[in-house]
Design an enzyme around this catalytic site. Sequence first.
Site, PDB file in Angstrom:
ATOM      1  N   ARG A 137       0.859  -1.206   0.000  1.00 11.90           N
ATOM      2  CA  ARG A 137       0.000   0.000   0.000  1.00 11.90           C
ATOM      3  C   ARG A 137       0.881   1.237   0.000  1.00 11.90           C
ATOM      4  NH1 ARG A 137      -4.153   0.389   4.763  1.00 11.90           N
ATOM      5  NH2 ARG A 137      -5.445  -0.942   3.456  1.00 11.90           N
ATOM      6  N   ARG A 251      -4.285   3.467  17.145  1.00 13.76           N
ATOM      7  CA  ARG A 251      -5.059   2.865  16.052  1.00 13.76           C
ATOM      8  C   ARG A 251      -4.820   3.680  14.785  1.00 13.76           C
ATOM      9  NH1 ARG A 251      -7.386  -1.051  13.637  1.00 13.76           N
ATOM     10  NH2 ARG A 251      -9.384  -1.887  14.269  1.00 13.76           N
ATOM     11  N   LYS A 252      -5.416   3.245  13.670  1.00 19.26           N
ATOM     12  CA  LYS A 252      -5.309   4.019  12.433  1.00 19.26           C
ATOM     13  C   LYS A 252      -5.956   5.394  12.599  1.00 19.26           C
ATOM     14  CE  LYS A 252      -8.180   2.737   8.939  1.00 19.26           C
ATOM     15  NZ  LYS A 252      -9.271   2.024   8.167  1.00 19.26           N
ATOM     16  N   GLY A 508     -16.659  -6.167   1.159  1.00 18.76           N
ATOM     17  CA  GLY A 508     -16.649  -7.618   1.376  1.00 18.76           C
ATOM     18  C   GLY A 508     -16.943  -8.084   2.786  1.00 18.76           C
ATOM     19  N   CYS A 513     -14.502  -1.215   4.142  1.00 22.25           N
ATOM     20  CA  CYS A 513     -13.509  -0.456   3.377  1.00 22.25           C
ATOM     21  C   CYS A 513     -14.128   0.108   2.098  1.00 22.25           C
ATOM     22  CB  CYS A 513     -12.333  -1.355   3.005  1.00 22.25           C
ATOM     23  SG  CYS A 513     -11.595  -2.186   4.411  1.00 22.25           S
ATOM     24  N   GLY A 514     -15.132  -0.584   1.570  1.00 19.72           N
ATOM     25  CA  GLY A 514     -15.830  -0.100   0.364  1.00 19.72           C
ATOM     26  C   GLY A 514     -16.944   0.860   0.713  1.00 19.72           C
TER      27      GLY A 514
HETATM   28 FE1  SRM Z   1      -9.700  -1.036   4.955  1.00 19.43          FE
HETATM   29  C1  SRM Z   1      -8.470  -3.409   7.009  1.00 19.43           C
HETATM   30  C2  SRM Z   1      -8.419  -2.649   2.405  1.00 19.43           C
HETATM   31  C3  SRM Z   1     -10.235   1.713   3.118  1.00 19.43           C
HETATM   32  C4  SRM Z   1     -11.842   0.126   7.381  1.00 19.43           C
HETATM   33  N1  SRM Z   1      -8.595  -2.713   4.824  1.00 19.43           N
HETATM   34  C5  SRM Z   1      -8.184  -3.531   5.832  1.00 19.43           C
HETATM   35  C6  SRM Z   1      -7.196  -4.580   5.313  1.00 19.43           C
HETATM   36  C7  SRM Z   1      -5.812  -4.009   5.494  1.00 19.43           C
HETATM   37  C8  SRM Z   1      -7.347  -5.934   6.022  1.00 19.43           C
HETATM   38  C9  SRM Z   1      -6.288  -6.908   5.616  1.00 19.43           C
HETATM   39  O1  SRM Z   1      -5.196  -6.916   6.197  1.00 19.43           O
HETATM   40  O2  SRM Z   1      -6.549  -7.687   4.722  1.00 19.43           O
HETATM   41  C10 SRM Z   1      -7.628  -4.621   3.815  1.00 19.43           C
HETATM   42  C11 SRM Z   1      -6.550  -4.987   2.824  1.00 19.43           C
HETATM   43  C12 SRM Z   1      -7.163  -5.812   1.702  1.00 19.43           C
HETATM   44  C13 SRM Z   1      -6.370  -5.777   0.447  1.00 19.43           C
HETATM   45  O3  SRM Z   1      -5.634  -6.761   0.168  1.00 19.43           O
HETATM   46  O4  SRM Z   1      -6.516  -4.828  -0.303  1.00 19.43           O
HETATM   47  C14 SRM Z   1      -8.232  -3.246   3.639  1.00 19.43           C
HETATM   48  N2  SRM Z   1      -9.259  -0.516   3.167  1.00 19.43           N
HETATM   49  C15 SRM Z   1      -8.830  -1.358   2.197  1.00 19.43           C
HETATM   50  C16 SRM Z   1      -8.887  -0.711   0.837  1.00 19.43           C
HETATM   51  C17 SRM Z   1      -7.791  -1.175  -0.107  1.00 19.43           C
HETATM   52  C18 SRM Z   1     -10.261  -0.988   0.225  1.00 19.43           C
HETATM   53  C19 SRM Z   1     -10.319  -0.667  -1.253  1.00 19.43           C
HETATM   54  O5  SRM Z   1     -10.497  -1.604  -2.023  1.00 19.43           O
HETATM   55  O6  SRM Z   1     -10.163   0.491  -1.620  1.00 19.43           O
HETATM   56  C20 SRM Z   1      -8.819   0.769   1.252  1.00 19.43           C
HETATM   57  C21 SRM Z   1      -7.408   1.272   1.383  1.00 19.43           C
HETATM   58  C22 SRM Z   1      -7.365   2.711   1.750  1.00 19.43           C
HETATM   59  C23 SRM Z   1      -5.981   3.282   1.701  1.00 19.43           C
HETATM   60  O7  SRM Z   1      -5.523   3.567   0.606  1.00 19.43           O
HETATM   61  O8  SRM Z   1      -5.362   3.443   2.751  1.00 19.43           O
HETATM   62  C24 SRM Z   1      -9.473   0.695   2.617  1.00 19.43           C
HETATM   63  N3  SRM Z   1     -10.768   0.656   5.251  1.00 19.43           N
HETATM   64  C25 SRM Z   1     -10.950   1.624   4.299  1.00 19.43           C
HETATM   65  C26 SRM Z   1     -12.009   2.494   4.682  1.00 19.43           C
HETATM   66  C27 SRM Z   1     -12.613   3.611   3.827  1.00 19.43           C
HETATM   67  C28 SRM Z   1     -12.083   4.975   4.084  1.00 19.43           C
HETATM   68  O9  SRM Z   1     -11.011   5.158   4.677  1.00 19.43           O
HETATM   69  O10 SRM Z   1     -12.801   5.890   3.677  1.00 19.43           O
HETATM   70  C29 SRM Z   1     -12.483   2.025   5.897  1.00 19.43           C
HETATM   71  C30 SRM Z   1     -13.681   2.567   6.693  1.00 19.43           C
HETATM   72  C31 SRM Z   1     -13.394   3.901   7.257  1.00 19.43           C
HETATM   73  C32 SRM Z   1     -12.634   3.839   8.532  1.00 19.43           C
HETATM   74  O11 SRM Z   1     -11.540   3.295   8.595  1.00 19.43           O
HETATM   75  O12 SRM Z   1     -13.157   4.380   9.506  1.00 19.43           O
HETATM   76  C33 SRM Z   1     -11.683   0.888   6.238  1.00 19.43           C
HETATM   77  N4  SRM Z   1     -10.084  -1.523   6.942  1.00 19.43           N
HETATM   78  C34 SRM Z   1     -11.043  -0.946   7.717  1.00 19.43           C
HETATM   79  C35 SRM Z   1     -11.081  -1.633   8.976  1.00 19.43           C
HETATM   80  C36 SRM Z   1     -12.003  -1.299  10.178  1.00 19.43           C
HETATM   81  C37 SRM Z   1     -11.340  -0.264  11.034  1.00 19.43           C
HETATM   82  C38 SRM Z   1     -11.798  -0.291  12.457  1.00 19.43           C
HETATM   83  O13 SRM Z   1     -11.643   0.749  13.131  1.00 19.43           O
HETATM   84  O14 SRM Z   1     -12.243  -1.324  12.958  1.00 19.43           O
HETATM   85  C39 SRM Z   1     -10.135  -2.669   8.916  1.00 19.43           C
HETATM   86  C40 SRM Z   1      -9.771  -3.697  10.006  1.00 19.43           C
HETATM   87  C41 SRM Z   1      -8.789  -3.147  10.973  1.00 19.43           C
HETATM   88  O15 SRM Z   1      -8.185  -2.093  10.783  1.00 19.43           O
HETATM   89  O16 SRM Z   1      -8.618  -3.829  11.989  1.00 19.43           O
HETATM   90  C42 SRM Z   1      -9.538  -2.571   7.622  1.00 19.43           C
HETATM   91 FE1  SF4 Z   2     -13.460  -6.453   4.460  1.00 21.19          FE
HETATM   92 FE2  SF4 Z   2     -11.954  -4.358   3.884  1.00 21.19          FE
HETATM   93 FE3  SF4 Z   2     -11.203  -6.787   3.168  1.00 21.19          FE
HETATM   94 FE4  SF4 Z   2     -13.229  -5.571   1.933  1.00 21.19          FE
HETATM   95  S1  SF4 Z   2     -11.075  -4.976   1.903  1.00 21.19           S
HETATM   96  S2  SF4 Z   2     -13.184  -7.669   2.578  1.00 21.19           S
HETATM   97  S3  SF4 Z   2     -14.206  -4.540   3.660  1.00 21.19           S
HETATM   98  S4  SF4 Z   2     -11.403  -5.964   5.251  1.00 21.19           S
END
Ligand code: SRM
Ligand code: SF4
Length: 589
Positions: A137, A251-252, A508, A513-514
């Site tokens: 990333r 946290r993030k 998903g 994240c979507g």
């Molecule tokens: Fe996300 C975790 C992908 C935007 C909430 N997110 C993950 C992980 C890293 C989990 C993992 O290790 O597999 C995913 C990686 C999957 C992969 O192989 O791509 C992942 N998040 C994404 C992305 C790539 C989704 C996308 O297809 O665009 C986005 C990357 C953003 C970036 O460039 O940094 C992404 N994630 C978001 C958003 C949307 C936003 O920021 O507007 C959210 C919801 C908003 C928020 O964070 O408040 C989001 N992701 C999460 C969470 C739940 C956070 C929480 O507080 O519980 C997780 C799980 C965690 O962090 O424990 C997570």
């Molecule tokens: Fe769940 Fe985020 Fe993975 Fe999508 S990218 S399947 S919302 S953790």
Amino acid sequence: MQSRQCLNRKASGARPCANSRSLTARVLATAAPVAPSATPASAPLPLPDGVGEHSGLKHLPEAARTRALDKKANKFEKVKVEKCGSRAWNDVFELSSLLKEGKTKWEDLNLDDVDIRLKWAGLFHRGKRTPGKFMMRLKVPNGELTAAQLRFLASSIAPYGADGCADITTRANIQLRGVTMEDSETVIKGLWDVGLTSFQSGMDSVRNLTGNPIAGVDPHELVDTRPLLRDMEAMLFNNGKGREEFANLPRKLNICISSTRDDFPHTHINDVGYEAVAKPNGEVVYNVVVGGYFSIKRNIMSIPLGCSITQDQLMPFTEALLRVFRDHGPRGDRQQTRLMWLVEAVGVDKFRQLLSEYMGGATFGEPVHVHHDQPWERRNLLGVHRQRQAGLNWVGACVPAGRLHAADFEEIAAVAEKYGDGTVRITCEENVIFTNVPDAKLEAMKAEPLFQRFPIFPGVLLSGMVSCTGNQFCGFGLAETKAKAVKVVEALDAQLELSRPVRIHFTGCPNSCGQAQVGDIGLMGAPAKHEGKAVEGYKIFLGGKIGENPALATEFAQGVPAIESVLVPRLKEILISEFGAKERATATA
Ligand code: SRM
Ligand code: SF4
């Protein structure tokens, strides 16, 4: 539509040759380095006895150390106490060399390093879906990329053949796929050379900084968000090399700057949102909202912090906010550690006071309320639009589900150079925007083959479709998303006519994240049954609103099988009853 082989494929796990990478795309970074600190940090305390010299406790004050060492601290705190995530900035190069030289074996690596700490270097091991391969990333402040950067991204995934692809993310960022540990050093150094980085893009760090995707060319912006975000990223994270002081947040943290009434970067769902507003004397200041976030357990919109800050305060305020969060934020139940939990625990007034104290007693302005006589419809970024500069246009093209391959990066770079200014913007809706295209070049540009795959005028539903990674690569995914989203939405566009855009967001799992709660319609991976058998499915959400008066979508249906013959009619019904869609007389191809 382009054949999207990588969308449907689970990677084979085969490793590419580490030496096959072309580095001809390297160019020197153009961005001037930014001073690493806006305000001086207090000196770290000595480490407690029995804690290793690389412990993540190093920059924490006493009270935060107590929280991190408490028996109720979550498991990631223990990982950080043992060894700070910032060590990944050294480990990644060491591991890469050791593996390349055959001096260590994959099986002998420390699992906490591989699966957790390397995320501080932007490397996410996709152990569940594609063992041995990493998602990398990046950080792309304000989503702006140059042709040279695009070409480097192409060269980074090209060696992986069918296993290498990339995604534009919902934070207007790029993720590369297929990267191996052996190759990571070369990719990271190549990213630095072109002015990009992957460091501090994951785990307990600040995520990609988002702004106005048409900054600098927008006739309606109050401020160009690009230099602000570029400098903020450089200042906070030591020009892409990582800043240890901010490696152990609880946290993030999501941060954005919005400069128009469209609120393109969604301040309502960021932990920190800066909303540019003009005072009656014309000065642009920033109302601050805090605490918006999504998670499995809680989804909440941000709340006003009750103050505005000046442009000069943006950097020190952000830096102070990181320190306040680091020093005072909760470190217990991981589901209760986002910024909102700290704001709620101390109260908005005390939180604001803490920020002032951390800035040496700075004073903040009152929030600025602006009355608008006319309603504002959030603008569609796709299509051809006149810039504020006479005779120039921005052209927005739809990248279905944000998925890109090496050849796509190359072609986007070539089109940007031939018709525009050699740069592009990527958006939170996972699309691409070309800027500074002269009127005289528009017709020839529209005829470029790139736009057959990435249409400038896509179907109404495809233009508003967003999708997270889903279970093709993500271990949390309860459903496949990207390929399904493209198929379903194209089928709906072919069958229905709509007089207004309807935004459909696929995600998903409940991490969202979507951003399912942001969509007019949101689909969230969830268990379902079909003909008595357990199948992948979705929950359906309705009612998300974005822009000036945002609202989160709420659950409407559950257990809908992710099977096209079920999903398409179900969504069709919803689009007709809730959004005024009409059946097309003749379905389009
Ligand atoms: Fe996300 C975790 C992908 C935007 C909430 N997110 C993950 C992980 C890293 C989990 C993992 O290790 O597999 C995913 C990686 C999957 C992969 O192989 O791509 C992942 N998040 C994404 C992305 C790539 C989704 C996308 O297809 O665009 C986005 C990357 C953003 C970036 O460039 O940094 C992404 N994630 C978001 C958003 C949307 C936003 O920021 O507007 C959210 C919801 C908003 C928020 O964070 O408040 C989001 N992701 C999460 C969470 C739940 C956070 C929480 O507080 O519980 C997780 C799980 C965690 O962090 O424990 C997570
Ligand atoms: Fe769940 Fe985020 Fe993975 Fe999508 S990218 S399947 S919302 S953790």
